[in-house]
Design an enzyme around this catalytic site. Structure first.
Site, short mmCIF file in Angstrom:
data_model
loop_
_atom_site.label_atom_id
_atom_site.label_comp_id
_atom_site.label_asym_id
_atom_site.label_seq_id
_atom_site.Cartn_x
_atom_site.Cartn_y
_atom_site.Cartn_z
N GLN A 184 38.16 36.59 25.08
CA GLN A 184 38.65 35.36 24.46
C GLN A 184 38.71 35.46 22.94
O GLN A 184 39.09 34.49 22.28
CB GLN A 184 37.74 34.19 24.85
CG GLN A 184 37.69 33.88 26.33
CD GLN A 184 38.94 33.21 26.84
OE1 GLN A 184 39.77 32.73 26.06
NE2 GLN A 184 39.10 33.14 28.15
N SER A 204 41.00 42.11 27.53
CA SER A 204 41.90 41.74 28.62
C SER A 204 43.29 41.47 28.09
O SER A 204 43.46 40.75 27.09
CB SER A 204 41.37 40.49 29.34
OG SER A 204 42.23 40.11 30.40
N HIS A 206 45.96 39.79 29.49
CA HIS A 206 46.61 38.50 29.70
C HIS A 206 45.97 37.35 28.92
O HIS A 206 46.45 36.22 28.97
CB HIS A 206 46.67 38.15 31.20
CG HIS A 206 45.37 37.73 31.80
ND1 HIS A 206 45.12 36.42 32.16
CD2 HIS A 206 44.26 38.43 32.12
CE1 HIS A 206 43.90 36.34 32.68
NE2 HIS A 206 43.37 37.55 32.67
N THR A 244 46.28 56.84 37.86
CA THR A 244 47.42 56.90 36.96
C THR A 244 47.47 55.66 36.07
O THR A 244 47.44 54.54 36.57
CB THR A 244 48.73 57.01 37.77
OG1 THR A 244 48.69 58.19 38.57
CG2 THR A 244 49.94 57.05 36.84
N CYS A 330 37.48 31.39 36.52
CA CYS A 330 36.73 32.32 37.36
C CYS A 330 35.80 31.59 38.33
O CYS A 330 35.43 32.12 39.36
CB CYS A 330 35.90 33.26 36.49
SG CYS A 330 36.87 34.16 35.26
#
Length: 406
Positions: A184, A204, A206, A244, A330
């Site tokens: 955040q 993160s 997104h 990958t 979450c």
């Protein structure tokens, strides 16, 4: 202008694509294509009827859960979704070399944002995986005379910023590993892993207007922090994260970090202004509203307010044309009051009446004003229906009442 042009290109691509055409964009980031004022959501029976025209979506005020993809990030990703599709670990032909070069550029972009060496950046699927990599190894390293410190840089429910530099200095002086979940915070406030003595950091994609399904973990090289891989495989990412690397996603993460580094100061000033506008306009119109968290050590884009004598879930349902939440995505399936609010000493009743407002890069003044207007309207309506509110207005001290259960 760049933003408008990117959206026009995206709109042309969608129009040219075969198959059914999506509804015209009408809210939030999509409003930037035209000069539309915020509109309330259509009634449910109208939304169900295709012949009634495009369905209006709620405006988006939940950026702590996830952020929209910045069009500039999409522009960076598209070539690697269509033309440059080689495996970045294929070292024998141009397809692999192109993807590897893009992957390493993205690694540099992520490292630059947090003041790290590119060799200290390992790509993962997101902050959750990064947290697990860091915590697993640190738990294994604990001895009777050592301890583990893992702190969230900016809390995702109330926006409180922790004194990361001070914590890092203490941990370093005692030779204790220091990990921070900065999902955040990265791209929103200045961070430097060296100045702050951070050994491991979770990132993160997104949360910073990048794609979902990608993130990174920063792992200090000097003094070296050794981590154990969670999975075995081909040994990619220096053996720390086999599999990958998805070139389009890491290119998107890198582009998101580069944009964030360029616009951080501007974004912070703008979001601070919108945050102040929302808080002041709500509080001057409604009594008994509490801002949760420390107002001084706080990221302005995350606003958590408790509306006394109003059930938070009822207010969320009333505000159906605004996408909000009562806490972390979450743990949103739980009906229990937020453990974060309870941990800072919030009464259970106030914890149940909290709403989180998320303001981001693409939030407009019109959307803030619309949200404030609707929030004030529905809080007043719900309080008029509340016997507790009526008792308070009559001068009754609710804490003096002894409630009985039947």
């Amino acid at each position: 202008m760049l933003l408008r042009a990117a959206w026009r290109r995206a709109a042309v691509a969608v129009t040219a694509a075969p198959g059914p055409k999506p509804a015209a964009p009408t809210r939030g980031l999509r409003l930037r294509v035209g000069d539309h004022a915020p509109q309330s959501a259509v009634p449910a029976d109208t939304a169900a009827a295709p012949e009634a025209g495009p369905v209006l979506r709620p405006l988006y005020m939940d950026v702590q859960a996830t952020t929209p993809l910045d069009p500039r990030v999409l522009d960076a990703m598209l070539p690697y979704l269509i033309n440059y599709y080689g495996n970045p670990h294929s070292r024998t032909h141009a397809y692999g070399w192109e993807s590897e070069a893009a992957m390493e550029r993205a690694r540099q972009q992520v490292a630059s944002l947090i003041g790290a060496d590119p060799r200290e950046i390992i790509f993962t699927s997101g902050a959750t995986e990064s947290n697990n990599i860091a915590i697993k190894e640190l738990e294994a390293a604990i001895q009777p005379d050592t301890s583990l410190v893992s702190v969230m840089t900016v809390n995702n429910e109330i926006g409180v910023k922790q004194p990361i530099a001070e914590i890092g200095r203490i941990c370093s002086s005692r030779k204790v590993y220091f990990h921070t979940d900065a999902a955040q915070a990265v791209g929103k406030i200045p961070l430097d892993v060296n100045d702050m003595k951070i050994d491991l950091m979770s990132i993160s994609g997104h949360k910073i207007y990048g794609p979902k399904g990608v993130g990174a973990i920063y792992i200090r090289r000097r003094p070296r922090v050794r981590v154990e891989a969670l999975q075995s495989g081909g040994g990619q990412e220096r053996g720390m994260r086999s599999g990958t690397v998805p070139t389009p996603l890491v290119v998107g993460l890198g582009a998101a970090c580069e944009v964030a580094q360029q616009e951080m100061e501007y974004d912070h000033k703008r979001i601070s202004k919108l945050s102040e506008r929302l808080i002041q306009n709500i509080m001057k119109s409604l009594p008994d509203v509490v801002m949760n968290g420390d107002p001084k050590h706080h990221y302005p884009g995350c606003i958590n307010l408790s509306f006394a004598y109003v059930e938070g879930e009822s207010l969320l349902m009333a505000l159906k044309d605004v996408a909000l939440s009562s806490g972390s995505a979450c743990t949103s399936a739980s009906l229990e009051p937020s453990y974060v609010l309870r941990a800072i000493g919030t009464d259970e009743d106030l914890a149940h009446s909290s709403i989180r407002f998320g303001i981001g890069r693409f939030t407009t003044e019109e959307e803030v004003d619309y949200t404030v207007e609707k929030c004030i309207q529905h809080v007043k309506r719900l309080r008029e229906m509340s016997p507790l509110w009526e008792m308070v207005q009559d001068g009754i001290d609710l804490k003096s009442i002894k409630w009985t259960q039947h």
